[in-house]
Design an enzyme around this catalytic site. Structure first.
Site, PDB file in Angstrom:
ATOM      1  N   ASP A 101       0.831  -1.211   0.000  1.00 53.21           N
ATOM      2  CA  ASP A 101       0.000   0.000   0.000  1.00 53.21           C
ATOM      3  C   ASP A 101       0.865   1.261   0.000  1.00 53.21           C
ATOM      4  O   ASP A 101       0.494   2.278  -0.568  1.00 53.21           O
ATOM      5  CB  ASP A 101      -0.915   0.011   1.230  1.00 53.21           C
ATOM      6  CG  ASP A 101      -1.915  -1.123   1.170  1.00 53.21           C
ATOM      7  OD1 ASP A 101      -2.438  -1.381   0.073  1.00 53.21           O
ATOM      8  OD2 ASP A 101      -2.164  -1.764   2.213  1.00 53.21           O
ATOM      9  N   GLY A 102       2.029   1.182   0.670  1.00 55.29           N
ATOM     10  CA  GLY A 102       2.925   2.330   0.737  1.00 55.29           C
ATOM     11  C   GLY A 102       3.363   2.759  -0.661  1.00 55.29           C
ATOM     12  O   GLY A 102       3.556   3.950  -0.915  1.00 55.29           O
ATOM     13  N   ASN A 139      -4.734   8.660   1.767  1.00 58.19           N
ATOM     14  CA  ASN A 139      -5.270   8.045   2.982  1.00 58.19           C
ATOM     15  C   ASN A 139      -5.834   9.083   3.945  1.00 58.19           C
ATOM     16  O   ASN A 139      -7.026   9.121   4.175  1.00 58.19           O
ATOM     17  CB  ASN A 139      -4.174   7.273   3.729  1.00 58.19           C
ATOM     18  CG  ASN A 139      -4.115   5.813   3.326  1.00 58.19           C
ATOM     19  OD1 ASN A 139      -4.979   5.345   2.581  1.00 58.19           O
ATOM     20  ND2 ASN A 139      -3.128   5.088   3.823  1.00 58.19           N
ATOM     21  N   ASP A 174      -4.975  12.585  21.901  1.00 60.78           N
ATOM     22  CA  ASP A 174      -3.698  12.410  21.206  1.00 60.78           C
ATOM     23  C   ASP A 174      -3.702  13.054  19.826  1.00 60.78           C
ATOM     24  O   ASP A 174      -2.645  13.270  19.245  1.00 60.78           O
ATOM     25  CB  ASP A 174      -3.370  10.920  21.071  1.00 60.78           C
ATOM     26  CG  ASP A 174      -2.742  10.385  22.350  1.00 60.78           C
ATOM     27  OD1 ASP A 174      -2.549  11.196  23.280  1.00 60.78           O
ATOM     28  OD2 ASP A 174      -2.462   9.176  22.420  1.00 60.78           O
TER      29      ASP A 174
HETATM   30  N1  LIG Z   1      -1.860   2.809  14.112  1.00 61.39           N
HETATM   31  C1  LIG Z   1      -1.925   2.644  12.805  1.00 61.39           C
HETATM   32  O1  LIG Z   1      -2.662   1.832  12.274  1.00 61.39           O
HETATM   33  C2  LIG Z   1      -1.101   3.516  11.921  1.00 61.39           C
HETATM   34  C3  LIG Z   1      -0.136   4.362  12.447  1.00 61.39           C
HETATM   35  C4  LIG Z   1       0.581   5.161  11.572  1.00 61.39           C
HETATM   36  C5  LIG Z   1       0.342   5.103  10.195  1.00 61.39           C
HETATM   37  N2  LIG Z   1      -0.601   4.263   9.720  1.00 61.39           N
HETATM   38  C6  LIG Z   1      -0.934   4.203   8.307  1.00 61.39           C
HETATM   39  O2  LIG Z   1       0.171   3.970   7.496  1.00 61.39           O
HETATM   40  C7  LIG Z   1      -0.042   4.693   6.305  1.00 61.39           C
HETATM   41  C8  LIG Z   1       1.249   4.834   5.571  1.00 61.39           C
HETATM   42  O3  LIG Z   1       1.507   3.585   5.002  1.00 61.39           O
HETATM   43  P1  LIG Z   1       2.978   3.121   4.600  1.00 61.39           P
HETATM   44  O4  LIG Z   1       2.875   1.803   3.914  1.00 61.39           O
HETATM   45  O5  LIG Z   1       3.658   4.257   3.937  1.00 61.39           O
HETATM   46  O6  LIG Z   1       3.618   2.969   6.028  1.00 61.39           O
HETATM   47  P2  LIG Z   1       4.001   1.628   6.814  1.00 61.39           P
HETATM   48  O7  LIG Z   1       5.051   0.905   6.036  1.00 61.39           O
HETATM   49  O8  LIG Z   1       4.247   2.016   8.222  1.00 61.39           O
HETATM   50  O9  LIG Z   1       2.681   0.720   6.727  1.00 61.39           O
HETATM   51  C9  LIG Z   1       1.478   0.983   7.403  1.00 61.39           C
HETATM   52  C10 LIG Z   1       0.500  -0.168   7.234  1.00 61.39           C
HETATM   53  O10 LIG Z   1      -0.756   0.382   6.881  1.00 61.39           O
HETATM   54  C11 LIG Z   1      -1.271  -0.331   5.752  1.00 61.39           C
HETATM   55  N3  LIG Z   1      -2.082   0.573   4.944  1.00 61.39           N
HETATM   56  C12 LIG Z   1      -1.690   1.686   4.290  1.00 61.39           C
HETATM   57  N4  LIG Z   1      -2.734   2.221   3.644  1.00 61.39           N
HETATM   58  C13 LIG Z   1      -3.806   1.414   3.893  1.00 61.39           C
HETATM   59  C14 LIG Z   1      -5.175   1.457   3.514  1.00 61.39           C
HETATM   60  N5  LIG Z   1      -5.659   2.434   2.775  1.00 61.39           N
HETATM   61  N6  LIG Z   1      -5.987   0.470   3.957  1.00 61.39           N
HETATM   62  C15 LIG Z   1      -5.517  -0.516   4.742  1.00 61.39           C
HETATM   63  N7  LIG Z   1      -4.246  -0.604   5.143  1.00 61.39           N
HETATM   64  C16 LIG Z   1      -3.397   0.362   4.726  1.00 61.39           C
HETATM   65  C17 LIG Z   1      -0.060  -0.808   5.001  1.00 61.39           C
HETATM   66  O11 LIG Z   1      -0.381  -1.940   4.198  1.00 61.39           O
HETATM   67  C18 LIG Z   1       0.871  -1.171   6.138  1.00 61.39           C
HETATM   68  O12 LIG Z   1       0.640  -2.475   6.580  1.00 61.39           O
HETATM   69  C19 LIG Z   1      -0.628   5.997   6.765  1.00 61.39           C
HETATM   70  O13 LIG Z   1      -1.330   6.653   5.741  1.00 61.39           O
HETATM   71  C20 LIG Z   1      -1.511   5.534   7.884  1.00 61.39           C
HETATM   72  O14 LIG Z   1      -2.829   5.302   7.460  1.00 61.39           O
HETATM   73  C21 LIG Z   1      -1.312   3.474  10.555  1.00 61.39           C
HETATM   74  N1  LIG Z   2       9.142   4.190  -5.296  1.00 62.12           N
HETATM   75  C1  LIG Z   2       9.377   4.469  -4.014  1.00 62.12           C
HETATM   76  N2  LIG Z   2      10.354   5.331  -3.656  1.00 62.12           N
HETATM   77  C2  LIG Z   2      10.608   5.616  -2.352  1.00 62.12           C
HETATM   78  N3  LIG Z   2       9.940   5.074  -1.337  1.00 62.12           N
HETATM   79  C3  LIG Z   2       8.963   4.209  -1.614  1.00 62.12           C
HETATM   80  C4  LIG Z   2       8.628   3.858  -2.971  1.00 62.12           C
HETATM   81  N4  LIG Z   2       7.622   2.960  -2.950  1.00 62.12           N
HETATM   82  C5  LIG Z   2       7.339   2.761  -1.659  1.00 62.12           C
HETATM   83  N5  LIG Z   2       8.126   3.507  -0.862  1.00 62.12           N
HETATM   84  C6  LIG Z   2       8.117   3.533   0.612  1.00 62.12           C
HETATM   85  O1  LIG Z   2       8.598   2.273   1.045  1.00 62.12           O
HETATM   86  C7  LIG Z   2       7.890   1.855   2.213  1.00 62.12           C
HETATM   87  C8  LIG Z   2       7.422   0.430   2.055  1.00 62.12           C
HETATM   88  O2  LIG Z   2       6.579   0.330   0.944  1.00 62.12           O
HETATM   89  P1  LIG Z   2       5.315  -0.619   0.934  1.00 62.12           P
HETATM   90  O3  LIG Z   2       4.365  -0.251   2.018  1.00 62.12           O
HETATM   91  O4  LIG Z   2       4.776  -0.608  -0.452  1.00 62.12           O
HETATM   92  O5  LIG Z   2       5.939  -2.034   1.190  1.00 62.12           O
HETATM   93  P2  LIG Z   2       5.692  -3.028   2.366  1.00 62.12           P
HETATM   94  O6  LIG Z   2       5.968  -2.332   3.654  1.00 62.12           O
HETATM   95  O7  LIG Z   2       6.472  -4.268   2.051  1.00 62.12           O
HETATM   96  O8  LIG Z   2       4.176  -3.367   2.169  1.00 62.12           O
HETATM   97  P3  LIG Z   2       3.153  -3.658   3.346  1.00 62.12           P
HETATM   98  O9  LIG Z   2       2.970  -2.300   3.975  1.00 62.12           O
HETATM   99  O10 LIG Z   2       1.947  -4.168   2.647  1.00 62.12           O
HETATM  100  O11 LIG Z   2       3.828  -4.661   4.217  1.00 62.12           O
HETATM  101  C9  LIG Z   2       6.748   2.877   2.400  1.00 62.12           C
HETATM  102  O12 LIG Z   2       7.091   3.731   3.465  1.00 62.12           O
HETATM  103  C10 LIG Z   2       6.702   3.644   1.120  1.00 62.12           C
HETATM  104  O13 LIG Z   2       6.360   5.012   1.302  1.00 62.12           O
END
Ligand SMILES: NC(=O)c1ccc[n+]([C@@H]2O[C@H](COP(=O)([O-])OP(=O)(O)OC[C@H]3O[C@@H](n4cnc5c(N)ncnc54)[C@H](O)[C@@H]3O)[C@@H](O)[C@H]2O)c1
Ligand SMILES: Nc1ncnc2c1ncn2[C@@H]1O[C@H](COP(=O)(O)OP(=O)(O)OP(=O)(O)O)[C@@H](O)[C@H]1O
Length: 495
Positions: free
Chosen positions: A258-259, A337, A367
């Site tokens: 999703d990131g 998001n 918070d």
């Molecule tokens: N307590 C929490 O649940 C918490 C805390 C901080 C951030 N987040 C979420 O993490 C997002 C950033 O994601 P990232 O991947 O860059 O960071 P990250 O790598 O910390 O991952 C956060 C998790 O949230 C999940 N996620 C992200 N968008 C989602 C969506 N629309 N629906 C369901 N799950 C989703 C990702 O798959 C991942 O498992 C923020 O937008 C925020 O929503 C969640």
């Molecule tokens: N092309 C990109 N360049 C720089 N950063 C990126 C890029 N794609 C993803 N990222 C960053 O890398 C991190 C991990 O990406 P992503 O959430 O897609 O992978 P993941 O953590 O393996 O997936 P999941 O969250 O489902 O476990 C995120 O913080 C995202 O913002």
């Protein structure tokens, strides 16, 4: 006598205290009124700015259509205007362009040029214009139970009765009107499996599909280290070129979780080309496509039609008190998001005053606060107790984080409102805003965030359709409502 002397002044002090506290209450009321007035004025200003930008974009788009329309061809479809460059008498053409937009876009769906043109930041640019010519055009249609009708009105009036039988947010389908030619591949960094898959996909797209491929500069370097045969792969050098990407790219493929989808969305500050998210992460809520089957998936997507989820984004403006209520940046920060306002490293309660259009909503003491899209409803907002909402529902979730109150339930507000979250002057600490979990910005007393729905959604391709994909995600990703079924081995109840 001494008792009397002691009592008299204390009575006087009490009265003074009462008078003083009443005066304070009056001042507080006046301050609240001033803050409400200010909130309303700023929300109105932000709304006017948004309307102005939309109007400006529409005018630019109209000007482009006018500039491109040839004379004497009344039957021309507005998608064909893309390819024509003659300049004609403005008044005549203006009327005709309106008629045309009724013929094509107004009645049967949204044409890609309508979506893509709106983001034109440099309409006079010949280079940009040329790039439009290379874009594949497509049409978005609202399907109505397969009947082929395409009504846009949410509320219609039939024989004096109000009906909402036709909804605008039905499943949307994208049909290519000319074949897509350019694909941008965005990948999660630091993953060997993603790197291998990317190299394989680039080769397949070039050799089997004759598609031009764009990747990030980091990925281009990685590919070239593997083999110099990858020098056909294109990239960009600076931020300016990223702003023009949407004019060159027909489709964006993401390889990650999703990131990576959030990352892809954040690269497009205006219109976003359709996104095809392949799952190479652990949760993958917004990534319905399996990478093992990428040939079949991309084959069918390049052929079309594709079911699309139009994921709404929020646009946020920071307003600094010190800058006399000026917007910090002209360009809004777009989130797919959510925007979160929290206490950051401060150990004090966050104190935030929230306004919706010109009405006071509430003060948040806790918070923090999450303002989320419906796509983000399954992310941080869910963890903070917000509802899960189908991504196609246009709304803004208002979800407190650990509120120090027994009665603070999350809200869902309609998509057309403008929200304003302000750090009041009597807040003990500062607050911090983060955008899709990134780019933290400190908010001091008097600073505010103004948030409204952005005009640029993120169109993501569906595996099946919007609803099926959403339900599958909450079942498989979150194990929603998973419970063992009650066993039954007793005698049947007789009536
Ligand atoms: N307590 C929490 O649940 C918490 C805390 C901080 C951030 N987040 C979420 O993490 C997002 C950033 O994601 P990232 O991947 O860059 O960071 P990250 O790598 O910390 O991952 C956060 C998790 O949230 C999940 N996620 C992200 N968008 C989602 C969506 N629309 N629906 C369901 N799950 C989703 C990702 O798959 C991942 O498992 C923020 O937008 C925020 O929503 C969640
Ligand atoms: N092309 C990109 N360049 C720089 N950063 C990126 C890029 N794609 C993803 N990222 C960053 O890398 C991190 C991990 O990406 P992503 O959430 O897609 O992978 P993941 O953590 O393996 O997936 P999941 O969250 O489902 O476990 C995120 O913080 C995202 O913002």
């Amino acid at each position: 006598m001494s008792e009397f002397l002691l009592q008299q002044p204390s009575k006087g002090v009490d009265e003074h205290l009462i008078e003083f506290s009443e005066a304070l209450r009056t001042v507080a009321k006046a301050l609240r009124r001033v803050a409400e007035g200010k909130a309303s004025a700023q929300a109105e200003a932000a709304e006017w700015k948004r309307k102005y930008e939309l109007e400006r974009a529409r005018n630019l788009q109209r000007e482009n259509i006018v500039a491109e329309l040839p004379s004497g061809d009344d039957n021309i479809n507005c998608c064909e205007h893309e390819r024509i460059g003659n300049v004609h008498n403005e008044s005549v053409l203006q009327t005709r362009s309106n008629e045309q937009s009724e013929k094509c876009c107004g009645k049967h769906g949204i044409c890609s040029h309508e979506v893509l043109r709106d983001g034109d930041r440099d309409p006079g640019s010949k280079i940009l214009h040329d790039k439009y010519m290379r874009k594949a055009s497509f049409r978005l249609c609202w399907g109505c139970n397969g009947s082929g009708q395409h009504k846009h009105d949410i509320v219609s009036f039939e024989r004096g009765n109000i009906t909402t039988a036709e909804r605008s947010s039905k499943q949307i389908s994208l049909k290519w009107e000319s074949p897509p030619q350019t694909v941008l591949i965005l990948t999660k960094p630091n993953s060997i499996s993603v790197r291998h898959l990317c190299a394989e996909m680039v080769r397949w797209l070039k050799d089997q599909k004759k598609i031009n491929v764009f990747v990030e500069p980091r990925v281009r370097t990685e590919l070239l280290t593997e083999s110099s045969n990858f020098n056909f792969v294109q990239s960009w050098e600076d931020e300016k070129e990223i702003l023009l990407l949407h004019t060159k790219v027909d489709l964006v493929v993401t390889l990650g979780g999703d990131g990576t989808v959030l990352w892809a969305a954040s690269m497009f500050k205006g219109p976003v080309p359709p996104l095809v998210p392949f799952s190479l992460g652990s949760l993958g809520f917004m990534t319905p496509f399996q990478s093992e089957h990428y040939h079949e998936c991309l084959d069918s997507i390049l052929r079309g039609p594709i079911s699309i989820t139009l994921r709404h984004r929020l646009q946020c403006h920071v307003i600094r008190d010190a800058a006399k209520d000026e917007l910090e940046t002209d360009e809004p920060i777009l989130v797919l998001n959510e925007v979160t306002i929290d206490r950051g490293i401060s150990s004090y309660l966050t104190f935030l005053e929230c306004y919706c259009d010109s009405s006071f909503v509430t003060s948040v003491q806790g918070d923090g606060l999450i303002l989320s899209t419906t796509s983000g409803s399954t992310a941080y907002s869910l963890a903070a107790g917000g509802s899960m909402v189908h991504p196609q529902v246009p709304g803004i979730l208002f979800t407190p984080i650990c509120p120090h109150s027994l009665s603070f339930r999350p809200l869902i507000l309609p998509e057309y409102v403008t929200l304003r979250v302000q750090v009041p002057f009597n807040s003990r600490g500062h607050a911090w805003a983060s955008f899709d979990g990134k780019d933290r910005k400190e908010l001091s007393a008097g600073d505010a965030l103004v948030i409204s729905m952005a005009p640029w959604p993120v169109p993501t391709a569906c595996q099946v359709d919007s609803t099926n994909d959403f339900l599958r995600s909450i079942h498989e990703g979150l194990h929603w409502n998973l419970r063992k079924t009650q066993s039954f081995d007793g005698p049947r109840e007789t009536l």
